[in-house]
Design a protein around this motif. Structure first.
Motif, PDB file in Angstrom:
ATOM      1  N   LEU A   1      19.951  63.867  61.119  1.00  0.00           N
ATOM      2  CA  LEU A   1      19.028  63.532  60.041  1.00  0.00           C
ATOM      3  C   LEU A   1      19.472  62.255  59.351  1.00  0.00           C
ATOM      4  CD1 LEU A   1      18.307  67.000  58.349  1.00  0.00           C
ATOM      5  CD2 LEU A   1      16.874  65.758  59.962  1.00  0.00           C
ATOM      6  N   HIS A   2      20.788  62.126  59.168  1.00  0.00           N
ATOM      7  CA  HIS A   2      21.313  60.930  58.520  1.00  0.00           C
ATOM      8  C   HIS A   2      21.050  59.702  59.380  1.00  0.00           C
ATOM      9  CE1 HIS A   2      24.615  58.049  57.487  1.00  0.00           C
ATOM     10  NE2 HIS A   2      23.949  58.181  56.357  1.00  0.00           N
ATOM     11  N   ASP A   3      21.335  59.829  60.672  1.00  0.00           N
ATOM     12  CA  ASP A   3      21.127  58.686  61.577  1.00  0.00           C
ATOM     13  C   ASP A   3      19.645  58.326  61.658  1.00  0.00           C
ATOM     14  OD1 ASP A   3      23.803  58.837  61.968  1.00  0.00           O
ATOM     15  OD2 ASP A   3      23.696  59.773  63.961  1.00  0.00           O
TER      16      ASP A   3
ATOM     17  N   TRP B   1      13.881  54.674  59.351  1.00  0.00           N
ATOM     18  CA  TRP B   1      12.618  55.377  59.162  1.00  0.00           C
ATOM     19  C   TRP B   1      11.511  54.558  59.767  1.00  0.00           C
ATOM     20  CZ3 TRP B   1      11.720  60.197  57.315  1.00  0.00           C
ATOM     21  CH2 TRP B   1      12.843  60.839  56.773  1.00  0.00           C
ATOM     22  N   GLY B   2      10.487  55.236  60.184  1.00  0.00           N
ATOM     23  CA  GLY B   2       9.394  54.498  60.800  1.00  0.00           C
ATOM     24  C   GLY B   2       9.530  54.584  62.300  1.00  0.00           C
TER      25      GLY B   2
ATOM     26  N   GLU C   1      16.589  63.763  47.909  1.00  0.00           N
ATOM     27  CA  GLU C   1      16.670  62.369  47.427  1.00  0.00           C
ATOM     28  C   GLU C   1      16.446  61.406  48.582  1.00  0.00           C
ATOM     29  OE1 GLU C   1      20.163  61.161  44.940  1.00  0.00           O
ATOM     30  OE2 GLU C   1      20.606  63.320  45.090  1.00  0.00           O
ATOM     31  N   ALA C   2      17.055  61.736  49.725  1.00  0.00           N
ATOM     32  CA  ALA C   2      16.908  60.856  50.892  1.00  0.00           C
ATOM     33  C   ALA C   2      15.447  60.793  51.329  1.00  0.00           C
ATOM     34  CB  ALA C   2      17.783  61.357  52.038  1.00  0.00           C
ATOM     35  N   ILE C   3      14.790  61.948  51.355  1.00  0.00           N
ATOM     36  CA  ILE C   3      13.383  61.986  51.771  1.00  0.00           C
ATOM     37  C   ILE C   3      12.527  61.198  50.780  1.00  0.00           C
ATOM     38  CG2 ILE C   3      11.369  63.521  52.030  1.00  0.00           C
ATOM     39  CD1 ILE C   3      13.360  65.653  53.152  1.00  0.00           C
TER      40      ILE C   3
ATOM     41  N   THR D   1       5.392  64.622  51.231  1.00  0.00           N
ATOM     42  CA  THR D   1       5.008  65.951  50.721  1.00  0.00           C
ATOM     43  C   THR D   1       5.340  67.033  51.740  1.00  0.00           C
ATOM     44  OG1 THR D   1       3.196  64.902  49.521  1.00  0.00           O
ATOM     45  CG2 THR D   1       3.095  67.289  49.729  1.00  0.00           C
ATOM     46  N   ALA D   2       5.026  66.767  53.008  1.00  0.00           N
ATOM     47  CA  ALA D   2       5.283  67.771  54.052  1.00  0.00           C
ATOM     48  C   ALA D   2       6.782  68.043  54.188  1.00  0.00           C
ATOM     49  CB  ALA D   2       4.690  67.311  55.386  1.00  0.00           C
TER      50      ALA D   2
END
Length: 316
Positions: A178-180, A186-187, A222-224, A234-235
């Motif tokens: 998840l961190h990586d 992102w994207g 926070e990351a999200i 939101t999801a």
């Protein structure tokens, strides 16, 4: 928990003939006896209400829904009709309404699909196919796009592990993935998020969020919030919050629906109806704990009339 509670809701001996008679009498003659309608609908389980509907049709040759549609109005009518639907059909109708016409109500798609169990999702897909003669998955693919579409389609597979075991190593690995996936990438790499948030058990996810906190030094929420926006955010947040504390998530949704300008009755109705036999009592306790207010009192001050009386009855 669900089943024990469902049985407890029938605090009086269930007598289907008696209930059908009472409802028929409540809808006959001058004026409607709303108190009886509230009493019968709120004190029966969903399964029992299905039996009452069948009995009513067999005895009086009319659909109970049609009769109530003509007799009742407003939010009281909406709630009464929702209670007469079986849960998977009610959810299927919510989803269909969220997608029909111009524009899509993504919030409804997110709330339903991110909070239901595998079994519930499978039942909703079957109900949707039966009611609308279409595939829920293809409608969702047509009506959403990008990463939101990907996570919703992942959830529709109903592949979440629902076991009780926690694998510490997997939690550590998932936290790294998840961190990586998140840090600056992102994207391109939501796959890791979809994989983890849609497939791991809630207990396993809680271990992953702890591992994430230790590894990254910040909370996964926070990351999200920093890395995503809009419906995708939101999801993801809904999935994280439900894994952490599902009753707390619904308590927050109810609180928000009654604070600020005006009351969001649609949200009130759909949470009360869909959680009534699942975890509404737990949501009520969590609401009290988080907001130092009784959910019943807040419903009383934010709604009125028969709608208010029905919601309060469902809380008891």
């Amino acid at each position: 928990m669900g089943n024990r509670h469902a049985k407890a809701r029938s605090h009086r001996d269930f007598d289907v003939d008696q209930d059908a008679k009472k409802l028929n009498k409540a809808c006959k003659g001058k004026g409607t006896d709303e108190a009886t309608i509230i009493e019968v609908l709120s004190s029966r389980t969903s399964n029992e209400r299905q039996q009452i509907k069948q009995k009513y049709k067999a005895t009086y040759g009319k659909d109970l829904e049609e009769v109530l549609k003509n007799e009742l109005s407003g939010n009281f009518k909406k709630t009464a009709l929702a209670l007469l639907d079986c849960p998977s059909e009610y959810d299927a109708r919510l989803l269909q309404r969220a997608m029909e016409g111009l524009g899509t109500d993504e919030a409804v798609l997110i709330e339903v699909l991110c909070t239901r169990t595998n079994k519930e999702i499978i039942a909703i897909k079957e109900a949707y196919q039966r009611l609308f003669d279409r595939s829920l998955q293809s409608d969702i693919k047509d009506d959403t796009n990008g990463n939101l579409k990907k996570i919703l389609v992942s959830l529709l597979q109903a592949n979440r592990d629902e076991g009780d075991n926690v694998d510490k190593d997997l939690a550590g690995q998932d936290a790294r993935d998840l961190h990586d996936a998140g840090e600056g990438r992102w994207g391109t790499d939501e796959l890791a998020f979809n994989e983890v948030l849609a497939k791991r058990s809630h207990k396993q996810l809680r271990a992953t969020f702890q591992a994430y906190q230790i590894l990254v030094g910040k909370d996964i929420e926070e990351a999200i919030e920093a890395e995503t926006s809009g419906d995708l955010q939101t999801a993801y947040l809904t999935l994280v919050r439900c894994a952490r504390d599902q009753e707390g998530y619904f308590a927050d949704r109810l609180y928000k629906s009654m604070t600020g300008a005006g009351t969001d009755e649609e949200t009130l109705i759909h949470i009360f109806v869909t959680r009534a036999e699942v975890d509404l009592q737990g949501i009520k306790a969590k609401f009290q704990e988080k907001y130092q207010k009784s959910l019943s009192d807040m419903v009383r001050s934010d709604t009125s009339g028969d709608f208010q009386r029905l919601l309060v009855a469902l809380l008891h």
